[in-house]
Design an enzyme around this catalytic site. Structure first.
Site, mmCIF file in Angstrom:
data_model
loop_
_atom_site.group_PDB
_atom_site.id
_atom_site.type_symbol
_atom_site.label_atom_id
_atom_site.label_comp_id
_atom_site.label_asym_id
_atom_site.label_seq_id
_atom_site.Cartn_x
_atom_site.Cartn_y
_atom_site.Cartn_z
ATOM 1 N N ARG A 47 -3.471 21.458 143.033
ATOM 2 C CA ARG A 47 -4.553 20.488 143.151
ATOM 3 C C ARG A 47 -4.247 19.283 142.276
ATOM 4 O O ARG A 47 -3.852 19.437 141.117
ATOM 5 C CB ARG A 47 -5.891 21.114 142.748
ATOM 6 C CG ARG A 47 -6.270 22.292 143.633
ATOM 7 C CD ARG A 47 -7.601 22.893 143.265
ATOM 8 N NE ARG A 47 -7.850 24.110 144.039
ATOM 9 C CZ ARG A 47 -8.903 24.897 143.895
ATOM 10 N NH1 ARG A 47 -9.840 24.568 143.014
ATOM 11 N NH2 ARG A 47 -9.045 25.979 144.620
ATOM 12 N N ARG A 72 -7.597 23.370 133.362
ATOM 13 C CA ARG A 72 -7.560 22.530 134.563
ATOM 14 C C ARG A 72 -6.123 22.078 134.785
ATOM 15 O O ARG A 72 -5.675 21.107 134.201
ATOM 16 C CB ARG A 72 -8.509 21.340 134.411
ATOM 17 C CG ARG A 72 -8.873 20.667 135.721
ATOM 18 C CD ARG A 72 -9.920 19.599 135.505
ATOM 19 N NE ARG A 72 -11.181 20.145 135.049
ATOM 20 C CZ ARG A 72 -12.128 20.627 135.847
ATOM 21 N NH1 ARG A 72 -11.944 20.634 137.147
ATOM 22 N NH2 ARG A 72 -13.259 21.097 135.349
ATOM 23 N N GLU A 83 -16.529 28.505 134.903
ATOM 24 C CA GLU A 83 -16.326 29.094 136.224
ATOM 25 C C GLU A 83 -14.977 29.793 136.318
ATOM 26 O O GLU A 83 -13.947 29.239 135.918
ATOM 27 C CB GLU A 83 -16.411 27.999 137.288
ATOM 28 C CG GLU A 83 -16.190 28.500 138.700
ATOM 29 C CD GLU A 83 -15.471 27.496 139.588
ATOM 30 O OE1 GLU A 83 -14.723 27.940 140.476
ATOM 31 O OE2 GLU A 83 -15.638 26.283 139.378
ATOM 32 N N SER A 137 -15.606 31.264 142.669
ATOM 33 C CA SER A 137 -16.644 30.780 143.574
ATOM 34 C C SER A 137 -16.582 31.623 144.834
ATOM 35 O O SER A 137 -15.497 31.816 145.399
ATOM 36 C CB SER A 137 -16.436 29.307 143.931
ATOM 37 O OG SER A 137 -16.826 28.467 142.879
ATOM 38 N N ARG A 175 -7.373 31.341 134.578
ATOM 39 C CA ARG A 175 -8.628 31.328 133.811
ATOM 40 C C ARG A 175 -8.968 32.716 133.294
ATOM 41 O O ARG A 175 -9.589 32.860 132.237
ATOM 42 C CB ARG A 175 -9.761 30.759 134.663
ATOM 43 C CG ARG A 175 -9.600 29.261 134.892
ATOM 44 C CD ARG A 175 -10.880 28.585 135.312
ATOM 45 N NE ARG A 175 -10.694 27.126 135.336
ATOM 46 C CZ ARG A 175 -11.662 26.246 135.441
ATOM 47 N NH1 ARG A 175 -12.923 26.660 135.526
ATOM 48 N NH2 ARG A 175 -11.412 24.958 135.463
#
Length: 442
Positions: free
Chosen positions: A277, A292, A364, A367, A407
């Site tokens: 990403r 990130r 987070e 999801s 994460r």
């Protein structure tokens, strides 16, 4: 992607749904007007083709009757229609594209029980379909208690030694990392543990999909055209391929342009893949550490099911992802995302947020979304209902992280850190670590 027929039949419901998603400027009347133009072009085109065919037959009749004047008159009209029809077909294609592009840019409709809000401040903690805060607290591992001030993941001794951002920057720039030694092994153990859990206990089929995909696949799951700037592309002949932002893209597209038998459903897939990403919209956020990154590993879950089973499947998928954190002894909470914080393709989303003591906050880590037939319409993915003589129906799709490996590594480091800079290895991971009880330390 929306069905324009449904919008014509339910304009008020459509307008209300778009308003809830923060797209109040999009009105059913505007889309219906485009569709009316499209339908008008089609009617005129069909009339012209029918008239041309009828006149062609009349030309033959006129010539048979040796009425050359009438034949010439008819031939001139047929010639005019032949010129009109290609222009009409071009107009039809243009209006079809205008309507398709307008529909493709619209986010999915939220389910009725999704809380309303503009951003993450409108998210609501979720305790299960019949749960309470008390029952959730009993099921979820507690927060760790430290006799010292806990550090962030990149400050912990073993991470300072085996988490190398400088080498990664020389190789690739910012937002990359090189893991070494025991830390690299721990991340590998996490991915293997998650895959084994989902395949042996949760019934998912492990797959190894391509990590380069075509534009059509990205359109199918909703990354294109809206989120093109978040993707990495590479030339491929006269076209291009994109590095996947998530394994949701290839796995959901396994059923594109197909008609399944209802007996085949549900289909459940899982994969451990790298994800890529550009983080185009996150400049300045989480610049330190691994939170990130442009490249990270993730175990993804995808389900393909019937409309009637989709809501239960959503709860099931959430439970599968929660099990990962429970087995690892990581404290977490579940949030129902509000209308303004949901992803483009979702009808409802649960975020699992893991506790990071070094940050003193929840972040987070997964999801889990139910998308209804939104992706299926973009992919033309359908199924044939069992024992019913009716047209095929669109499948419903779901996806969720089970979970983000990088994460999860951060969470293990911060929650299991020791004062001497070592990190205890969670019991569930020790078989994957050769029995090691701890890594690092002085």
């Amino acid at each position: 992607m929306f069905d324009i027929k449904w919008i014509r039949d339910n304009p008020e419901a459509f307008d209300a749904a778009m308003a809830r998603r923060g797209n109040g400027s999009v009105r059913a009347s505007d889309l219906i007007a485009i569709d009316e133009r499209r339908r008008g072009v089609i009617v005129r085109l069909n009339e012209a083709q029918e008239k041309r065919n009828a006149m062609s037959r009349q030309i033959g009749q006129a010539k048979a009757q040796k009425d050359e004047a009438r034949a010439a008159e008819l031939m001139a009209e047929v010639s005019r229609l032949k010129d009109f029809i290609p222009a009409g077909e071009a107009e039809e294609r243009a209006v079809e594209k205008e309507l398709r592009d307008a529909l493709a840019a619209l986010p999915n409709m939220p389910l009725e029980d999704v809380p309303e809000g503009d951003d993450e401040s409108g998210n609501v903690e979720y305790f299960g379909p019949n749960g309470t805060a008390e029952t959730a607290a009993r099921l979820r591992p507690p927060k760790p208690v430290f006799a010292f001030a806990p550090k962030e993941h990149f400050e912990i001794g073993v991470a300072e030694k085996d988490m190398d951002f400088e080498i990664a920057a020389r190789l690739s720039g910012s937002r990359f990392v090189v893991l070494k030694g025991q830390l690299a092994r721990l991340e590998r153990a996490l991915g293997q543990f998650m895959l084994d859990l989902h395949t042996t206990e949760h019934g998912y089929l492990e797959v190894q999909p391509p990590v380069l995909v075509r534009d059509d696949a990205l359109f199918g799951t909703g990354q294109l055209p809206k989120f093109e700037e978040d993707l990495f592309f590479t030339p491929h002949g006269e076209s291009r391929l994109a590095l996947i932002p998530t394994a949701e893209v290839p796995m959901t597209n396994f059923v594109r342009e197909s008609i399944l038998a209802e007996e085949e459903l549900p289909l459940r897939f899982t994969a451990l893949t790298p994800c890529f990403r550009s983080e185009a919209g996150s400049a300045g956020r989480d610049t330190r550490g691994m939170l990130r990154q442009h490249q990270f590993d993730k175990v993804e879950l995808v389900s393909i099911t019937t409309p009637e089973a989709a809501i239960d499947e959503h709860e099931r998928m959430l439970a599968c992802a929660e099990t990962v954190l429970r087995r690892l002894g990581l404290h977490y909470r579940v949030m129902t995302l509000c209308t303004g914080d949901m992803g483009f393709q979702a009808r409802k989303t649960y975020d699992i947020e893991v506790w990071l003591p070094g940050q003193d906050s929840y972040r987070e880590i997964s999801s889990v979304s139910v998308c209804g037939d939104f992706q299926a319409r973009r992919m033309e993915a359908r199924y044939r209902p069992a024992g019913e003589r009716q047209p095929p129906r669109y499948v419903h799709t779901l996806n969720g992280s089970g979970v983000a490996v990088g994460r999860c590594l951060i969470a293990v480091l911060e929650n299991y850190q020791q004062e001497d800079g070592s990190v205890l290895v969670p019991e569930a991971l020790r078989p994957y670590m050769g029995g090691l009880a701890a890594i690092g330390g002085r």
